[in-house]
Design a protein around this motif. Structure first.
Motif, PDB file in Angstrom:
ATOM      1  N   GLY A 151       0.810  -1.214   0.000  1.00 25.43           N
ATOM      2  CA  GLY A 151       0.000   0.000   0.000  1.00 25.43           C
ATOM      3  C   GLY A 151       0.837   1.255   0.000  1.00 25.43           C
ATOM      4  O   GLY A 151       0.554   2.216  -0.732  1.00 25.43           O
ATOM      5  N   ILE A 152       1.890   1.277   0.815  1.00 21.62           N
ATOM      6  CA  ILE A 152       2.751   2.461   0.890  1.00 21.62           C
ATOM      7  C   ILE A 152       3.451   2.697  -0.437  1.00 21.62           C
ATOM      8  O   ILE A 152       3.659   3.842  -0.864  1.00 21.62           O
ATOM      9  CB  ILE A 152       3.763   2.317   2.041  1.00 21.62           C
ATOM     10  N   ASP A 153       3.804   1.632  -1.130  1.00 16.34           N
ATOM     11  CA  ASP A 153       4.446   1.754  -2.437  1.00 16.34           C
ATOM     12  C   ASP A 153       3.536   2.520  -3.408  1.00 16.34           C
ATOM     13  O   ASP A 153       3.978   3.452  -4.101  1.00 16.34           O
ATOM     14  CB  ASP A 153       4.752   0.350  -2.966  1.00 16.34           C
ATOM     15  N   PHE A 154       2.258   2.158  -3.444  1.00 19.34           N
ATOM     16  CA  PHE A 154       1.313   2.855  -4.324  1.00 19.34           C
ATOM     17  C   PHE A 154       0.961   4.235  -3.759  1.00 19.34           C
ATOM     18  O   PHE A 154       0.725   5.186  -4.516  1.00 19.34           O
ATOM     19  CB  PHE A 154       0.039   2.019  -4.502  1.00 19.34           C
ATOM     20  N   ASP A 155       0.915   4.348  -2.447  1.00 17.30           N
ATOM     21  CA  ASP A 155       0.649   5.633  -1.794  1.00 17.30           C
ATOM     22  C   ASP A 155       1.692   6.655  -2.226  1.00 17.30           C
ATOM     23  O   ASP A 155       1.369   7.817  -2.537  1.00 17.30           O
ATOM     24  CB  ASP A 155       0.684   5.425  -0.274  1.00 17.30           C
ATOM     25  N   TRP A 156       2.932   6.245  -2.258  1.00 15.78           N
ATOM     26  CA  TRP A 156       4.022   7.122  -2.671  1.00 15.78           C
ATOM     27  C   TRP A 156       3.771   7.658  -4.084  1.00 15.78           C
ATOM     28  O   TRP A 156       3.895   8.860  -4.343  1.00 15.78           O
ATOM     29  CB  TRP A 156       5.330   6.342  -2.582  1.00 15.78           C
ATOM     30  N   ALA A 157       3.377   6.773  -5.001  1.00 14.52           N
ATOM     31  CA  ALA A 157       3.090   7.213  -6.373  1.00 14.52           C
ATOM     32  C   ALA A 157       1.941   8.218  -6.394  1.00 14.52           C
ATOM     33  O   ALA A 157       1.985   9.224  -7.118  1.00 14.52           O
ATOM     34  CB  ALA A 157       2.746   6.004  -7.242  1.00 14.52           C
ATOM     35  N   ASP A 158       0.909   7.967  -5.576  1.00 15.44           N
ATOM     36  CA  ASP A 158      -0.226   8.886  -5.514  1.00 15.44           C
ATOM     37  C   ASP A 158       0.198  10.259  -5.010  1.00 15.44           C
ATOM     38  O   ASP A 158      -0.234  11.297  -5.539  1.00 15.44           O
ATOM     39  CB  ASP A 158      -1.315   8.326  -4.580  1.00 15.44           C
ATOM     40  N   GLU A 159       1.012  10.289  -3.966  1.00 14.48           N
ATOM     41  CA  GLU A 159       1.386  11.567  -3.351  1.00 14.48           C
ATOM     42  C   GLU A 159       2.168  12.453  -4.318  1.00 14.48           C
ATOM     43  O   GLU A 159       2.021  13.675  -4.312  1.00 14.48           O
ATOM     44  CB  GLU A 159       2.210  11.337  -2.077  1.00 14.48           C
ATOM     45  N   VAL A 160       3.013  11.843  -5.139  1.00 13.79           N
ATOM     46  CA  VAL A 160       3.743  12.614  -6.158  1.00 13.79           C
ATOM     47  C   VAL A 160       2.745  13.290  -7.098  1.00 13.79           C
ATOM     48  O   VAL A 160       2.858  14.484  -7.425  1.00 13.79           O
ATOM     49  CB  VAL A 160       4.704  11.699  -6.944  1.00 13.79           C
ATOM     50  N   THR A 161       1.726  12.536  -7.527  1.00 13.67           N
ATOM     51  CA  THR A 161       0.694  13.076  -8.410  1.00 13.67           C
ATOM     52  C   THR A 161      -0.080  14.200  -7.732  1.00 13.67           C
ATOM     53  O   THR A 161      -0.371  15.240  -8.339  1.00 13.67           O
ATOM     54  CB  THR A 161      -0.270  11.961  -8.838  1.00 13.67           C
ATOM     55  N   HIS A 162      -0.408  14.017  -6.446  1.00  6.69           N
ATOM     56  CA  HIS A 162      -1.180  15.026  -5.725  1.00  6.69           C
ATOM     57  C   HIS A 162      -0.393  16.327  -5.576  1.00  6.69           C
ATOM     58  O   HIS A 162      -0.971  17.423  -5.669  1.00  6.69           O
ATOM     59  CB  HIS A 162      -1.582  14.500  -4.349  1.00  6.69           C
ATOM     60  N   HIS A 163       0.896  16.214  -5.316  1.00  6.00           N
ATOM     61  CA  HIS A 163       1.716  17.433  -5.235  1.00  6.00           C
ATOM     62  C   HIS A 163       1.737  18.156  -6.579  1.00  6.00           C
ATOM     63  O   HIS A 163       1.706  19.395  -6.635  1.00  6.00           O
ATOM     64  CB  HIS A 163       3.128  17.074  -4.795  1.00  6.00           C
ATOM     65  N   GLN A 164       1.745  17.389  -7.655  1.00  2.00           N
ATOM     66  CA  GLN A 164       1.694  17.998  -8.991  1.00  2.00           C
ATOM     67  C   GLN A 164       0.376  18.735  -9.205  1.00  2.00           C
ATOM     68  O   GLN A 164       0.345  19.788  -9.852  1.00  2.00           O
ATOM     69  CB  GLN A 164       1.892  16.919 -10.061  1.00  2.00           C
ATOM     70  N   TYR A 165      -0.717  18.187  -8.663  1.00  2.00           N
ATOM     71  CA  TYR A 165      -1.996  18.898  -8.744  1.00  2.00           C
ATOM     72  C   TYR A 165      -1.878  20.265  -8.062  1.00  2.00           C
ATOM     73  O   TYR A 165      -2.374  21.278  -8.578  1.00  2.00           O
ATOM     74  CB  TYR A 165      -3.105  18.105  -8.051  1.00  2.00           C
ATOM     75  N   GLY A 166      -1.268  20.292  -6.879  1.00  3.67           N
ATOM     76  CA  GLY A 166      -1.111  21.554  -6.159  1.00  3.67           C
ATOM     77  C   GLY A 166      -0.316  22.568  -6.950  1.00  3.67           C
ATOM     78  O   GLY A 166      -0.692  23.751  -7.032  1.00  3.67           O
TER      79      GLY A 166
END
Length: 446
Positions: free
Chosen positions: A382-397
């Motif tokens: 889960g953390i492995d995929f969470d990490w990928a998500d967080e990078v995307t979310h920062h890009q949204y910001g």
């Protein structure tokens, strides 16, 4: 069947021309848009934990359907929609009244017993009647949308008895809890009202609509207000803006850290609710903004659910623990644009900048290879995929900083200030809970 690329009935005469299809597609785009906004607006207001999760998934899938139908409308000799407009006053009022559902079960009836079955009926009737070859792009989009819709309606049937059980419990304990609940009897008048509105507008497709009558408002005479405090099931262990861990922590220091890490993920519901509120309250944004934020909202809910899945797998008690609301309640007295950049630029950007999450991911990947504990292996994945998500979310910001607050530099200033305030707010509740307890956070880099 090999002729016509495998498309059956390629020689039949269809019911619809471009003008007819364009009308239906625009009504579908509007309906999925309204569903997305209703599900987002209601997410912080609803009580049942599992119902909230389903709403977040639905709003993401409705946003995807909306985007597809907006694009298809532009292909049917229509200009690209810049702002969603109501196709008729009855349909607009139907969605306005659905937005004003007062309870979990009222909202369930409006969405999963009335609105989405009506869209499903439209899809099936359209696919049966249209020319499948000349109208193939519409057919393909409908088939894709129906896959999500079928899953949503199956889930809706599964959660209905759960919501009715909630209503029965809180009705029986009305002296203990100040909760508005509805059952099949009390929702009857509201349900009949919604059905009448849908009938008068000729359904989602707008067939045989009676536009000579004037729509009458009932619930929606006043605007819907996003809750300033997110609602939680009062049977849970109270509310907090501090971190409170799990009840039955492992004695092993490393496993205790793993349980705490899963618990932090399970507490991301407030982040999903904050994004949902931003999606609703930040008006006049490009379509891509709603597309991005609907995904961001569902991602945060997925993190919440995978944290729950890890805790459930490990047998750790989380439901009766104080429920963290620090990502929502303290931020709803501020402009939602500032709150969103705090989350995306501040919290999620900071995790990447300091390599907190990559470090955590590497640690648990190694631990999962060495450990026999299933919950540790699931946490690592889960953390492995969470990490990928967080990078995307920062890009949204970063992507929306200019539209929201005037630029990334301003967004960073706001995020840094809010980060400091948020950390200070959390200290008291966190200290109060952990005082006298063993608090293990030595699982990263040890």
């Amino acid at each position: 069947m090999y002729q016509y690329a495998g498309i059956h009935n390629a020689q039949k005469l269809g019911k619809y021309g471009v003008e007819d299809t364009s009308k239906i597609v625009k009504r579908l785009a509007y309906s999925h848009y309204r569903l997305m906004m209703i599900e987002a607006a209601q997410l912080p207001a609803r009580m049942n934990w599992h119902f909230k999760a389903g709403l977040a998934k639905s709003l993401y899938e409705d946003a995807q359907a909306m985007k597809a139908w907006v694009d298809r409308a532009s292909e049917l000799r229509n200009p690209q929609l810049q702002k969603m407009k109501s196709p008729d006053p009855w349909l607009e009022l139907f969605w306005d009244e659905l937005l004003m559902a007062r309870s979990d079960y009222e909202l369930w009836v409006g969405i999963y017993e009335i609105a989405k079955p009506e869209i499903q009926r439209l899809y099936k009737a359209y696919l049966e009647a249209t020319q499948p070859l000349v109208d193939y792009p519409t057919v393909r989009l409908m088939k894709q949308a129906m896959t999500d819709l079928d899953d949503q309606l199956a889930w809706g049937l599964a959660i209905q008895p759960v919501l009715l059980d909630d209503a029965q419990f809180f009705t029986a304990h009305a002296d203990q809890y100040d909760i508005i609940v509805d059952d099949e009897q009390s929702v009857k008048a509201y349900k009949e009202h919604l059905l009448e509105l849908l009938h008068e507008c000729g359904g989602i497709a707008g067939e045989s609509a009676d536009l000579n009558r004037t729509p009458i408002r009932w619930r929606s005479k006043e605007a819907f207000a996003i809750p300033v405090k997110a609602v939680r099931d009062p049977r849970m262990g109270g509310e907090t803006i501090g971190r409170t861990g799990v009840k039955n922590q492992p004695l092993d220091n490393v496993l205790a850290g793993a349980a705490e890490s899963a618990r932090i993920r399970q507490e991301e519901l407030g982040a999903a609710e904050l994004i949902a509120a931003t999606l609703v309250m930040q008006h006049g944004m490009p379509w891509e903004f709603y597309d991005d934020l609907s995904r961001h909202c569902w991602d945060e809910m997925r993190h919440t659910l995978y944290g729950q899945a890890v805790l459930d797998l490990g047998g750790f008690e989380w439901f009766t623990q104080p429920q963290f609301k620090g990502d929502y309640d303290p931020h709803m007295d501020k402009p939602v644009a500032a709150s969103y950049v705090w989350l995306s630029v501040g919290v999620e950007g900071e995790a990447m900048k300091k390599e907190q999450m990559p470090k955590e991911a590497r640690f648990y990947k190694k631990l999962a290879q060495e450990s026999e504990e299933p919950f540790v292996k699931l946490l690592a994945q889960g953390i492995d995929f969470d990490w990928a998500d967080e990078v995307t979310h920062h890009q949204y910001g970063r992507k929306w900083a200019e539209e929201l607050v005037g630029g990334y530099g301003t967004a960073k200033l706001i995020a840094d200030k809010e980060m400091a305030l948020n950390n200070e707010r959390m200290k008291e509740d966190t200290h109060k809970y952990w005082n006298g307890k063993v608090f293990s956070q030595r699982y990263i880099g040890s």
